[in-house]
Enzyme design. Structure first.
Site, PDB file in Angstrom:
ATOM      1  CB  THR A 160      -0.913   0.015   1.252  1.00  0.00           C
ATOM      2  OG1 THR A 160      -1.401   1.344   1.463  1.00  0.00           O
ATOM      3  CG2 THR A 160      -0.171  -0.392   2.514  1.00  0.00           C
ATOM      4  CE1 TYR A 180      -3.754  -1.666   6.014  1.00  0.00           C
ATOM      5  CE2 TYR A 180      -2.722   0.317   5.154  1.00  0.00           C
ATOM      6  CZ  TYR A 180      -3.391  -0.872   4.938  1.00  0.00           C
ATOM      7  OH  TYR A 180      -3.667  -1.281   3.650  1.00  0.00           O
ATOM      8  CE  LYS A 192      -1.924  -4.316   4.097  1.00  0.00           C
ATOM      9  NZ  LYS A 192      -2.386  -5.383   3.210  1.00  0.00           N
ATOM     10  CD  GLU A 202      -2.079   5.127   4.617  1.00  0.00           C
ATOM     11  OE1 GLU A 202      -1.724   5.372   5.770  1.00  0.00           O
ATOM     12  OE2 GLU A 202      -2.581   5.992   3.874  1.00  0.00           O
TER      13      GLU A 202
END
Ligand code: NAP
Ligand code: F7E
Length: 338
Positions: free
Chosen positions: A126, A150, A154, A128
């Protein structure tokens, strides 16, 4: 013989669109879901593919369950989409987030390491992971600086994929996808929240919306376009990681302006920061307020992709413009309200 694909997180936005795509390519699709999933409301039914996918109850954190599932199905391709995907919740659930997004991937990779059959694995990475590392275009070489549990989970999973590919020659890769939306987007994400609640205001079912940081910018694409990129990545002989995005960026406030334009709600903004408000010019009522409640301990202010590698190697580009995505999302919500 039909190719077999196993999708974890089948009940999510991407799992559903990917299942639809793979079925159209004549795959036999196995969809893994967790026992507590909201089965009654499942998105597969909405796309009319519920009966075409073989659903399997799988606990991704349980090695035995993962090993049994993979060794029984013997898929050609696995798409690992299951995740605790809501960034805001990850601040209060860091351990659960790490277990779901990172530890469970070790289960899959360890099974593949021992498997006699060559199985390709797609991992859902991602944007992110980049955090606030850059204020310009982001590509595969931009360094990671995640800004949430999060994002950190990841990044860890992303490195697992690189490690197993290098050390054990596994056929695995990560798609670093920027935000992608659709009528199937979860209700808690900002685009769906804005679309649904503005439609409710339009239909006199709600007075106002409360949001957090509306100055953050995101590179929003369309989920059905993005699952095509996932599939293309797994068809490459030599597995590599790719950034997938539109190359454009809009603030949450600009997203609101475009949605109001489509819904023909005339608005004006007043105030600044926490005191900023959006007024409906038709009746002078406040329709958007800002609250600290929706601010995150750390947020990403700017994301914009440079998906040149995907264009060159995968022959993939994002097709759907943001205004069309907004139209699709609004039309879907409005039709459910009639
Ligand atoms: P989503 O709609 O939230 O779907 C995630 C799926 O994972 C859901 O079906 C959920 O099951 C399942 N899941 C959650 N926790 C689980 C657990 N403990 N065990 C088993 N399954 C679990 O997310 P999405 O938007 O489709 O995203 C798919 C993947 O891409 C995720 O890994 C996400 O992190 C990643 N990603 C998404 C975006 C984006 O903008 N959409 C961008 C980059 C990366 P339930 O249905 O039971 O809740
Ligand atoms: O927030 C701001 C919020 O929750 C976008 C996931 O799919 O994409 C998604 O993560 C922005 C943030 O998505 C509200 O602070 C303001 O800056 O829609 P979101 P996200 O955090 O970008 C990435 C690529 C993923 O991988 C994730 O899985 O909007 N914002 N006010 C708000 N956000 C929410 N949810 N709700 C608000 O009221």
């Amino acid at each position: 013989m039909k190719k077999k694909a196993l999708i974890t997180g089948i009940m999510g936005q991407d799992g559903t669109y990917l299942a639809k795509l793979l079925l159209s390519k004549n795959y036999k699709v196995y969809g893994a879901y967790r026992r507590n999933s909201n089965y009654e409301n499942n998105r597969l039914r909405k796309l009319d593919i519920e009966d075409k996918v073989e659903l399997i109850n799988l606990e991704i954190n349980e090695f035995n369950s993962v090993e049994y599932t993979i060794n029984t199905i013997k898929p050609d391709e696995i798409y690992n989409l299951a995740a605790m995907s809501f960034v805001a919740s990850s601040f209060n659930q860091p351990l659960y987030t790490a277990n779901t997004n990172f530890i469970s991937l070790i289960n899959i990779l360890e099974v593949l390491k021992k498997s006699k059959k060559k199985i390709s694995l797609y991992q859902a990475s991602t944007s992110e992971m980049f955090g606030n590392s850059k204020n310009g275009f982001i590509d595969e070489n931009t360094h990671f600086d995640p800004a949430s549990p999060y994002g950190i989970s990841k990044v860890a999973a992303h490195y697992l994929i690189k490690f197993y590919r290098k050390a054990y020659k596994l056929e695995c890769c990560s798609g670093i996808l920027f935000n992608h939306e659709s009528p199937l987007r979860g209700e808690e994400f900002v685009t769906k929240k804005i679309v649904r609640q503005l439609c409710e205001i339009l239909k006199n079912k709600r007075k106002y919306i409360t949001l957090g940081n509306i100055n953050a910018k995101r590179d929003w694409g369309f989920a059905p376009d993005y699952v095509e990129a996932m599939w293309k990545m797994l068809q490459l002989k030599k597995k590599e990681d790719f950034v997938i995005g539109t190359g454009t960026t809009y603030s949450i406030k600009e997203f609101i302006n475009l949605t109001c334009k489509y819904l023909k709600i005339k608005i004006k903004w007043i105030g600044n920061g926490i005191n900023e408000k959006c007024i409906n010019l038709e009746n002078n009522r406040i329709i958007i307020k800002i609250s600290k409640k929706y601010y995150r301990p750390l947020d990403i202010n700017y994301l914009r992709s440079k998906p040149l590698k995907a264009k060159k190697v995968l022959k993939w580009t994002s097709k759907t413009k943001l205004y069309t995505i907004i139209k699709e999302m609004c039309d879907d919500v409005l039709s459910s309200m009639n």
